[in-house]
Design a protein around this motif. Structure first.
Motif, PDB file in Angstrom:
ATOM      1  N   VAL A   1      45.080  29.087 -38.925  1.00 52.36           N
ATOM      2  CA  VAL A   1      45.785  28.151 -39.810  1.00 52.36           C
ATOM      3  C   VAL A   1      45.054  26.817 -39.865  1.00 52.36           C
ATOM      4  O   VAL A   1      44.934  26.186 -40.929  1.00 52.36           O
ATOM      5  N   LYS A   2      44.534  26.386 -38.725  1.00 54.14           N
ATOM      6  CA  LYS A   2      43.827  25.100 -38.656  1.00 54.14           C
ATOM      7  C   LYS A   2      42.425  25.172 -39.273  1.00 54.14           C
ATOM      8  O   LYS A   2      41.963  24.223 -39.908  1.00 54.14           O
ATOM      9  N   THR A   3      41.778  26.317 -39.101  1.00 53.93           N
ATOM     10  CA  THR A   3      40.377  26.440 -39.482  1.00 53.93           C
ATOM     11  C   THR A   3      40.157  26.660 -40.973  1.00 53.93           C
ATOM     12  O   THR A   3      39.206  26.132 -41.554  1.00 53.93           O
ATOM     13  N   VAL A   4      41.033  27.442 -41.611  1.00 58.30           N
ATOM     14  CA  VAL A   4      40.820  27.814 -43.011  1.00 58.30           C
ATOM     15  C   VAL A   4      40.635  26.606 -43.931  1.00 58.30           C
ATOM     16  O   VAL A   4      39.688  26.571 -44.725  1.00 58.30           O
ATOM     17  N   PRO A   5      41.487  25.579 -43.867  1.00 56.16           N
ATOM     18  CA  PRO A   5      41.260  24.424 -44.752  1.00 56.16           C
ATOM     19  C   PRO A   5      39.915  23.746 -44.492  1.00 56.16           C
ATOM     20  O   PRO A   5      39.276  23.264 -45.438  1.00 56.16           O
ATOM     21  N   GLU A   6      39.465  23.731 -43.224  1.00 55.08           N
ATOM     22  CA  GLU A   6      38.176  23.117 -42.903  1.00 55.08           C
ATOM     23  C   GLU A   6      37.032  23.903 -43.528  1.00 55.08           C
ATOM     24  O   GLU A   6      36.084  23.332 -44.075  1.00 55.08           O
ATOM     25  N   ILE A   7      37.131  25.251 -43.462  1.00 54.61           N
ATOM     26  CA  ILE A   7      36.084  26.094 -44.039  1.00 54.61           C
ATOM     27  C   ILE A   7      36.030  25.918 -45.551  1.00 54.61           C
ATOM     28  O   ILE A   7      34.959  25.732 -46.140  1.00 54.61           O
ATOM     29  N   LEU A   8      37.190  25.956 -46.191  1.00 55.03           N
ATOM     30  CA  LEU A   8      37.235  25.821 -47.650  1.00 55.03           C
ATOM     31  C   LEU A   8      36.775  24.441 -48.107  1.00 55.03           C
ATOM     32  O   LEU A   8      36.281  24.286 -49.226  1.00 55.03           O
ATOM     33  N   ALA A   9      36.922  23.441 -47.231  1.00 58.38           N
ATOM     34  CA  ALA A   9      36.477  22.087 -47.567  1.00 58.38           C
ATOM     35  C   ALA A   9      34.984  21.893 -47.319  1.00 58.38           C
ATOM     36  O   ALA A   9      34.433  20.836 -47.615  1.00 58.38           O
ATOM     37  N   GLY A  10      34.348  22.923 -46.761  1.00 63.10           N
ATOM     38  CA  GLY A  10      32.909  22.842 -46.527  1.00 63.10           C
ATOM     39  C   GLY A  10      32.515  22.171 -45.239  1.00 63.10           C
ATOM     40  O   GLY A  10      31.338  21.858 -45.028  1.00 63.10           O
ATOM     41  N   MET A  11      33.461  21.958 -44.329  1.00 62.79           N
ATOM     42  CA  MET A  11      33.160  21.300 -43.058  1.00 62.79           C
ATOM     43  C   MET A  11      32.484  22.288 -42.102  1.00 62.79           C
ATOM     44  O   MET A  11      32.870  23.448 -42.027  1.00 62.79           O
ATOM     45  N   PRO A  12      31.466  21.838 -41.345  1.00 56.94           N
ATOM     46  CA  PRO A  12      30.844  22.713 -40.345  1.00 56.94           C
ATOM     47  C   PRO A  12      31.878  23.186 -39.329  1.00 56.94           C
ATOM     48  O   PRO A  12      32.733  22.417 -38.902  1.00 56.94           O
ATOM     49  N   LEU A  13      31.803  24.446 -38.958  1.00 55.13           N
ATOM     50  CA  LEU A  13      32.765  25.006 -38.019  1.00 55.13           C
ATOM     51  C   LEU A  13      32.506  24.449 -36.624  1.00 55.13           C
ATOM     52  O   LEU A  13      31.368  24.439 -36.141  1.00 55.13           O
ATOM     53  N   SER A  14      33.545  24.022 -35.968  1.00 53.90           N
ATOM     54  CA  SER A  14      33.441  23.356 -34.674  1.00 53.90           C
ATOM     55  C   SER A  14      33.082  24.346 -33.567  1.00 53.90           C
ATOM     56  O   SER A  14      33.390  25.531 -33.628  1.00 53.90           O
ATOM     57  N   SER A  15      32.442  23.816 -32.504  1.00 53.69           N
ATOM     58  CA  SER A  15      32.141  24.620 -31.320  1.00 53.69           C
ATOM     59  C   SER A  15      33.418  25.037 -30.601  1.00 53.69           C
ATOM     60  O   SER A  15      33.381  25.858 -29.687  1.00 53.69           O
ATOM     61  N   GLU A  16      34.534  24.484 -31.026  1.00 50.58           N
ATOM     62  CA  GLU A  16      35.824  24.898 -30.478  1.00 50.58           C
ATOM     63  C   GLU A  16      36.119  26.350 -30.842  1.00 50.58           C
ATOM     64  O   GLU A  16      36.863  27.036 -30.133  1.00 50.58           O
ATOM     65  N   TYR A  17      35.502  26.826 -31.946  1.00 48.93           N
ATOM     66  CA  TYR A  17      35.803  28.166 -32.448  1.00 48.93           C
ATOM     67  C   TYR A  17      34.667  29.164 -32.267  1.00 48.93           C
ATOM     68  O   TYR A  17      34.872  30.366 -32.394  1.00 48.93           O
ATOM     69  N   MET A  18      33.445  28.688 -32.014  1.00 45.03           N
ATOM     70  CA  MET A  18      32.341  29.630 -31.878  1.00 45.03           C
ATOM     71  C   MET A  18      31.213  29.035 -31.048  1.00 45.03           C
ATOM     72  O   MET A  18      31.075  27.819 -30.925  1.00 45.03           O
ATOM     73  N   TYR A  19      30.426  29.921 -30.473  1.00 42.38           N
ATOM     74  CA  TYR A  19      29.177  29.544 -29.807  1.00 42.38           C
ATOM     75  C   TYR A  19      28.051  29.748 -30.816  1.00 42.38           C
ATOM     76  O   TYR A  19      27.963  30.808 -31.442  1.00 42.38           O
ATOM     77  N   LEU A  20      27.172  28.766 -30.974  1.00 38.30           N
ATOM     78  CA  LEU A  20      26.051  28.866 -31.900  1.00 38.30           C
ATOM     79  C   LEU A  20      24.761  28.581 -31.152  1.00 38.30           C
ATOM     80  O   LEU A  20      24.640  27.562 -30.467  1.00 38.30           O
ATOM     81  N   SER A  21      23.803  29.496 -31.263  1.00 40.16           N
ATOM     82  CA  SER A  21      22.519  29.297 -30.593  1.00 40.16           C
ATOM     83  C   SER A  21      21.406  29.835 -31.483  1.00 40.16           C
ATOM     84  O   SER A  21      21.656  30.570 -32.448  1.00 40.16           O
ATOM     85  N   THR A  22      20.165  29.473 -31.173  1.00 40.87           N
ATOM     86  CA  THR A  22      19.009  29.992 -31.896  1.00 40.87           C
ATOM     87  C   THR A  22      18.171  30.840 -30.944  1.00 40.87           C
ATOM     88  O   THR A  22      17.941  30.454 -29.802  1.00 40.87           O
ATOM     89  N   VAL A  23      17.730  31.992 -31.446  1.00 48.41           N
ATOM     90  CA  VAL A  23      16.941  32.912 -30.630  1.00 48.41           C
ATOM     91  C   VAL A  23      15.847  33.526 -31.501  1.00 48.41           C
ATOM     92  O   VAL A  23      15.893  33.441 -32.731  1.00 48.41           O
ATOM     93  N   SER A  24      14.869  34.142 -30.863  1.00 45.99           N
ATOM     94  CA  SER A  24      13.853  34.884 -31.608  1.00 45.99           C
ATOM     95  C   SER A  24      14.076  36.388 -31.480  1.00 45.99           C
ATOM     96  O   SER A  24      13.667  37.157 -32.350  1.00 45.99           O
ATOM     97  N   LYS A  25      14.739  36.787 -30.386  1.00 46.75           N
ATOM     98  CA  LYS A  25      15.111  38.186 -30.187  1.00 46.75           C
ATOM     99  C   LYS A  25      16.488  38.238 -29.536  1.00 46.75           C
ATOM    100  O   LYS A  25      16.823  37.376 -28.729  1.00 46.75           O
ATOM    101  N   VAL A  26      17.268  39.253 -29.891  1.00 49.76           N
ATOM    102  CA  VAL A  26      18.588  39.408 -29.276  1.00 49.76           C
ATOM    103  C   VAL A  26      18.995  40.876 -29.357  1.00 49.76           C
ATOM    104  O   VAL A  26      18.700  41.561 -30.339  1.00 49.76           O
ATOM    105  N   THR A  27      19.641  41.336 -28.301  1.00 50.40           N
ATOM    106  CA  THR A  27      20.231  42.671 -28.291  1.00 50.40           C
ATOM    107  C   THR A  27      21.735  42.532 -28.145  1.00 50.40           C
ATOM    108  O   THR A  27      22.210  41.839 -27.226  1.00 50.40           O
ATOM    109  N   VAL A  28      22.482  43.141 -29.043  1.00 48.72           N
ATOM    110  CA  VAL A  28      23.940  43.098 -29.016  1.00 48.72           C
ATOM    111  C   VAL A  28      24.435  44.503 -28.684  1.00 48.72           C
ATOM    112  O   VAL A  28      24.237  45.439 -29.460  1.00 48.72           O
ATOM    113  N   SER A  29      25.075  44.630 -27.528  1.00 54.16           N
ATOM    114  CA  SER A  29      25.604  45.921 -27.082  1.00 54.16           C
ATOM    115  C   SER A  29      27.119  45.882 -27.094  1.00 54.16           C
ATOM    116  O   SER A  29      27.733  44.844 -26.813  1.00 54.16           O
ATOM    117  N   LEU A  30      27.725  47.008 -27.391  1.00 55.68           N
ATOM    118  CA  LEU A  30      29.177  47.123 -27.415  1.00 55.68           C
ATOM    119  C   LEU A  30      29.641  47.740 -26.096  1.00 55.68           C
ATOM    120  O   LEU A  30      29.205  48.829 -25.728  1.00 55.68           O
TER     121      LEU A  30
END
Length: 296
Positions: free
Chosen positions: A232-261
């Motif tokens: 409820v809090k995030t949707v208006p921020e996304i629609l307004a074009g605001m960058p998503l806060s680190s409160e909701y996601m981890y963001l990093s840069t990598v050159s290689k990554v393996t994602v396992s389930l």
């Protein structure tokens, strides 16, 4: 003698591609001594023809179609691994790479753009044995958006994906992922993991606004386990074009990554909007791999 091939998906853009292909073909014949037009009839045609043209010494490959046609064509170029220029006329629902490169989204404007262009180097990524230009995603949201109907896309455009994904997130189902990068190994329970190459994802620029098409990085977003109040809090921020806060996601840069389930419950991946490979997902960046025509 310069040669180019044009690969057209005639059903793209609600079958609007067939009305623009001749204008594009005429434009290419002013740019190259020889131009060839081919229309896809089945999955894999664009990949095969792009690979053949690249290996045969063509100077450029162009495609007109949606994100699927774009992905197929780039896969053919990547398999050939030859120096060749690439151009595309976007006719999909989202067109993230076109947005990131500032290529006009209207086909007539994109064709007119070719009268005065330059080329820029663009990164692509590899996931298992496939290549991608925009995103690789995993979680409940990618599973849901793969079922968006043509009618929904026609009526709502990119918003159809957003609304469908939002509805899916409300089910509050998260998966347990093991994420291994050059920075270490991490365990996250998350409803959504996205690997991005550009600053446009689903037509939104909130997730990795600093991403560039040739920065040599995979931008990896791992969403935290959402509550309904978070949504409820995030949707208006996304629609307004605001960058998503680190409160909701981890963001990093990598050159290689393996994602396992790590869960027993099956989960599908999504590559550039279409169904992707099975887990584990092994991703790597191929820096400045493509030379793409963009507005001068």
């Amino acid at each position: 003698m310069t040669k180019a091939i044009l690969i057209v998906n005639p059903t793209a853009g609600r079958e609007r591609a067939k009305y623009h292909k001749e204008n594009l073909y005429d434009q290419l014949r002013t740019m190259f001594a020889e131009a060839e037009l081919r229309e896809t009839g089945k999955a894999g045609d664009a990949t095969e023809w792009a690979r053949e043209a690249s290996l045969a010494g063509y100077d450029a490959v162009f495609c007109m179609g949606g994100d699927g046609t774009l992905n197929e064509t780039v896969n053919g170029l990547a398999q050939a691994r030859q120096e060749i220029n690439f151009g595309f006329i976007p006719m999909g629902t989202v067109n993230d790479l076109a947005r990131a490169l500032r290529i006009p989204l209207h086909p007539e404007a994109a064709i007119a753009m070719l009268k005065k262009t330059k080329t820029v180097k663009v990164d692509i990524g590899k996931v298992n044995d496939r290549y991608f230009v925009n995103t690789v995603a995993a979680g409940i949201m990618p599973e849901a958006v793969s079922n968006v109907s043509i009618e929904q896309k026609t009526r709502l455009g990119p918003l159809a994906y957003f609304l469908t994904g939002l509805k899916a997130l409300q089910t509050h189902r998260a998966s347990l992922f093991k994420i291994t990068t050059e920075k270490g190994e991490f365990i996250h329970r998350s409803p959504l993991v996205i690997a991005m190459l550009t600053n446009s994802v689903g037509s939104f620029r909130n997730l990795a606004p600093q991403a560039r098409v040739n920065d040599g990085k995979i931008w990896l977003a791992v969403f935290k386990d959402f509550t309904y109040l978070d949504l409820v809090k995030t949707v208006p921020e996304i629609l307004a074009g605001m960058p998503l806060s680190s409160e909701y996601m981890y963001l990093s840069t990598v050159s290689k990554v393996t994602v396992s389930l790590m869960d027993q419950e099956p989960l599908t991946s999504n590559v550039d909007g279409d169904a992707g490979p099975a887990f584990p997902l092994r991703l790597e960046i191929l820096p400045s791999f493509l030379s793409v025509y963009v507005p001068a």
